[in-house]
Design a protein around this motif. Structure first.
Motif, PDB file in Angstrom:
ATOM      1  N   ALA A 321     124.101  40.907  79.462  1.00 35.24           N
ATOM      2  CA  ALA A 321     124.809  40.054  78.508  1.00 35.24           C
ATOM      3  C   ALA A 321     124.244  40.284  77.115  1.00 35.24           C
ATOM      4  N   LYS A 322     125.129  40.451  76.135  1.00 37.64           N
ATOM      5  CA  LYS A 322     124.683  40.584  74.748  1.00 37.64           C
ATOM      6  C   LYS A 322     124.511  39.190  74.152  1.00 37.64           C
ATOM      7  N   SER A 323     123.830  39.135  72.986  1.00 38.99           N
ATOM      8  CA  SER A 323     123.654  37.844  72.304  1.00 38.99           C
ATOM      9  C   SER A 323     124.998  37.159  72.104  1.00 38.99           C
ATOM     10  N   ASP A 325     127.676  37.391  73.818  1.00 44.07           N
ATOM     11  CA  ASP A 325     128.222  36.858  75.079  1.00 44.07           C
ATOM     12  C   ASP A 325     127.642  35.478  75.368  1.00 44.07           C
ATOM     13  N   ILE A 326     126.328  35.355  75.184  1.00 43.56           N
ATOM     14  CA  ILE A 326     125.654  34.085  75.446  1.00 43.56           C
ATOM     15  C   ILE A 326     126.128  33.024  74.460  1.00 43.56           C
ATOM     16  N   ARG A 327     126.235  33.447  73.197  1.00 44.84           N
ATOM     17  CA  ARG A 327     126.660  32.518  72.154  1.00 44.84           C
ATOM     18  C   ARG A 327     128.060  31.997  72.471  1.00 44.84           C
ATOM     19  N   LEU A 328     128.933  32.915  72.826  1.00 44.25           N
ATOM     20  CA  LEU A 328     130.315  32.549  73.139  1.00 44.25           C
ATOM     21  C   LEU A 328     130.365  31.586  74.323  1.00 44.25           C
ATOM     22  N   GLN A 329     129.545  31.862  75.327  1.00 40.23           N
ATOM     23  CA  GLN A 329     129.558  31.011  76.519  1.00 40.23           C
ATOM     24  C   GLN A 329     129.243  29.557  76.162  1.00 40.23           C
ATOM     25  N   PHE A 330     128.189  29.364  75.377  1.00 39.20           N
ATOM     26  CA  PHE A 330     127.788  27.985  75.070  1.00 39.20           C
ATOM     27  C   PHE A 330     128.720  27.340  74.042  1.00 39.20           C
ATOM     28  N   LEU A 331     129.250  28.164  73.166  1.00 38.96           N
ATOM     29  CA  LEU A 331     130.193  27.643  72.182  1.00 38.96           C
ATOM     30  C   LEU A 331     131.463  27.158  72.885  1.00 38.96           C
TER      31      LEU A 331
ATOM     32  N   ASP B  75     119.184  48.708  69.040  1.00 41.37           N
ATOM     33  CA  ASP B  75     119.079  47.270  68.740  1.00 41.37           C
ATOM     34  C   ASP B  75     119.334  46.453  70.011  1.00 41.37           C
ATOM     35  N   GLY B  76     119.253  45.162  69.871  1.00 40.87           N
ATOM     36  CA  GLY B  76     119.342  44.256  71.026  1.00 40.87           C
ATOM     37  C   GLY B  76     120.599  44.463  71.856  1.00 40.87           C
TER      38      GLY B  76
END
Lengths: 405, 239
Positions: A321-323, A325-331, B75-76
């Motif tokens: 999961a990219k950042s 993806d995680i952001r979208l999930q919680f948003l 990058d990440g």
């Protein structure tokens, strides 16, 4: 990148695990949205009533009637007269039309049909003051009044009751045994508030009414005088002018009570308008405060959720999961929460608007726009207050998140 | 070109005011299809090395070239992509999503590679069946034994056809019989499918399934030797 519908599924599932918590979190949004819906529905309902009243009386309407208690005590008693009306039209500025009026209820007969109608004796100014338009034939003319002609213009209801489809123009009807020629029919205005039929009347020349139907011919006395101002603003100014004029004409000394009273539509409506405004402001403040509190509630619970699920975030990051993806999930989780609150809020708002409407005496009006707006508001609260927790979640380092106990 | 090339890898962590260096220069070459075991006492740096190999962590200095790509340049999000496509993870504590079926757990890596739902389901089912869990797909982790949970984790590790599988103490929470089964599974994946496996363990018995054993001590590799495989030894004995 994960697809939107997949994130939605994951988010809804996460919310379902904590059903009770999710529902309690949305309480602020529920109350906020309910207040918005109720405020708009009640406000629009009340405005509709105001518009109806304006339509009923006529726009920029004011009327003057005799104050009976004062008439009795003064000597000699002064009733409103035709010449008072003429003086108003002649001497006051800002007047569009004036109509002295006598009213009486009489039986109208045509052939075998009969109908009890309100008979209004007035001048050509009446149709202008009350915003009645001619549908068939012609309206009253000044010459009809001068000649005390036995002619009448019918409201739509009277025309229908007496003529049942026949063309009334040119026919003769009887009002209290006096024959009247029907010269025209007014366009329908429909029902006013409380089911009062505004088309149930017949207009005759004032002079004819005075001579043939009432018998106040000697004094020129009229029941009341209706005035149409050139604008709503002109009414307050007219109010003062007419008051001064009539006091002078009726020779009322300073300190003596007036033997007449003036009402204008802005006074009649002001009280209602103020009540509506107060209610709207109150509900609006509740809405704003609740939405903010609700948003903070969502932010709070999302921060808790991110902390609780740190390990889950770590696992998701470990498998790719990219950042974002995680952001979208919680948003999306936050927005889903706030939209859920919005949905319940809309329903609650509709219910409470019905309750409030009973107190306000105006039926609520719900607009699709307001409901859509509520959802937009809810979603914005979700995005606004859900962003920070989601952003924090996305900044987690996979190693630390995986080790989190 | 080796699949994995570590050159002079150092890693330090901030501890209060100072810095604590836990890796003092690791060099390592791993070819495609190898099965390596990293051994050593706790604090020797084997897990940190594995985290770097797995692109979960980045070195403080040194070069890591994975399949010709210098990982230090990424990058990440690019590292996330590498983890998604090239590396599967198996952990001591299984690290499955709770309250989520075995099938959904195995499908998860494919969510992030954008695989279509139909194919995701089909591949996850196929891999779980291969792990002998065909009748456990709808079970949540809490309804599965430790061995079964670790099989789900392995299924998740290989479902995206990653060429490398990293296992950090994969048998740490399992009894010896289940450990044997899991280790044989790793061996099979290595031999039959050519998956490169990197294993961290402190148990010699577990390490003996690998083809090459590295010993770590105080942040350095102290020995690096080929290993006569346990399975192979047994075959030799029978013959």
């Amino acid at each position: 990148m994960i697809s939107f519908s997949e994130v939605l599924k994951v988010s809804v599932k996460a919310l379902m695990i904590n059903k009770m918590r999710s529902c309690l979190t949305t309480l602020g949004i529920i109350i906020g949205v309910a207040a918005v819906i109720a405020a708009f529905a009640v406000g629009r309902g009340a405005n509709k009533v105001i518009d109806d009243q304006i339509a009923m009386f006529g726009s920029n309407f004011m009327f003057i009637f005799t104050e009976r208690s004062a008439v009795g005590s003064s000597t000699p008693p002064r009733y409103l007269t035709v010449s008072d009306a003429e003086a108003i039209e002649r001497e006051c500025s800002g007047v569009e039309a004036v109509a002295p009026v006598v009213e009486t209820n009489l039986q109208a007969v045509y052939g075998s049909a009969n109908w009890t109608a309100e008979v209004v004796g007035s001048t050509p100014g009446y149709a202008a003051v009350r915003d009645y338009k001619i549908e068939q034939g012609r309206g009253l003319l000044a010459s009809d009044v001068r000649a005390a002609a036995k002619v009448c213009v019918l409201g739509r209801t009277v025309a229908n009751k007496l003529f049942e489809g026949e063309d009334p123009v040119g026919k003769i009807i009887r009002l209290r045994t006096v024959p009247f020629l029907v010269i025209g029919v007014f366009e329908t205005k429909g029902q006013a508030m409380g089911g009062w039929d505004q088309d149930d009347f017949a207009l005759v020349p004032l002079t004819t009414a005075q001579r043939r139907l009432t018998r106040n011919v000697n004094t020129g006395r009229v029941g009341n005088i209706m005035v149409k101002g050139v604008s709503m603003k002109a009414l307050d100014y007219l109010d003062i002018q007419i008051g001064d004029l009539l006091r002078e004409r009726h020779r009322i000394r300073p300190g003596q009570p007036d033997d007449f009273a003036i009402r204008n539509i802005s006074q009649i409506l002001d009280a209602r308008r103020k009540a509506t405004q107060t209610m709207s402001i109150l509900l609006g403040s509740i809405a704003v405060i609740s939405l903010i509190v609700g948003g903070i509630g969502i932010m709070n619970i999302m921060l808790v959720s991110v902390a609780e699920r740190t390990r889950e975030i770590g696992i998701r990051m470990a498998v790719g999961a990219k950042s974002a993806d995680i952001r979208l999930q919680f948003l999306i989780e936050a927005v889903t929460l706030s939209l859920l609150g919005g949905l319940i809020g809309v329903m609650l708002g509709m219910a409470s608007a019905h309750g409030l409407a009973k107190v306000m005496e105006s039926p609520p009006i719900f607009g699709a726009g307001v409901i859509a707006l509520s959802f937009v508001f809810s979603a914005m609260v979700g995005i606004g207050f859900g962003f920070y927790p989601a952003w924090r979640a996305s900044l987690l380092n996979p190693i630390d998140a995986l080790k989190y106990e | 070109m080796s699949l994995i090339e570590l050159t002079g890898i150092r890693k330090s962590f901030r501890m209060g005011d100072g810095e604590l260096e836990v890796l003092h220069g690791i060099d390592m070459r791993v070819e495609s299809g190898e099965f390596i075991a990293m051994m050593g006492p706790s604090g020797s740096g084997k897990s940190t090395t594995m985290n770097i190999l797995g692109c979960l962590d980045t070195p403080t200095s040194g070069r890591y070239i994975l399949d010709g790509q210098d990982v230090g340049d990424l990058d990440g999000d690019e590292l996330a992509m590498i983890r998604n496509k090239m590396i599967g993870f198996v952990f001591q504590g299984f690290n499955l999503l709770q309250r989520t079926s075995a099938l959904a757990n195995v499908e998860m890596p494919m969510l992030y590679s954008g695989t279509r739902a139909k194919e995701r389901r089909a591949r996850a089912k196929e891999v779980l069946e291969r792990m002998g869990l065909g009748d456990r797909m709808s079970h949540d982790p809490s309804q599965l034994s430790g061995g079964q949970q670790q099989r789900v984790a392995i299924a998740r590790g290989i479902v995206n056809r990653a060429p490398i599988l990293m296992a950090d103490e994969p048998t740490g929470n399992l009894d010896s019989k289940t450990s044997d089964e899991i280790m044989k599974l790793f061996q099979e994946l290595n031999e039959k499918e050519g998956i490169t496996i990197a294993l961290v363990t402190h148990e010699p018995d577990v390490a003996s399934y690998s083809g090459r054993i590295m010993h770590f001590k105080d942040g350095l590799i102290t020995s690096d030797e080929p290993n006569g495989r346990k399975g192979a030894q047994q075959r030799d004995l029978i013959l």
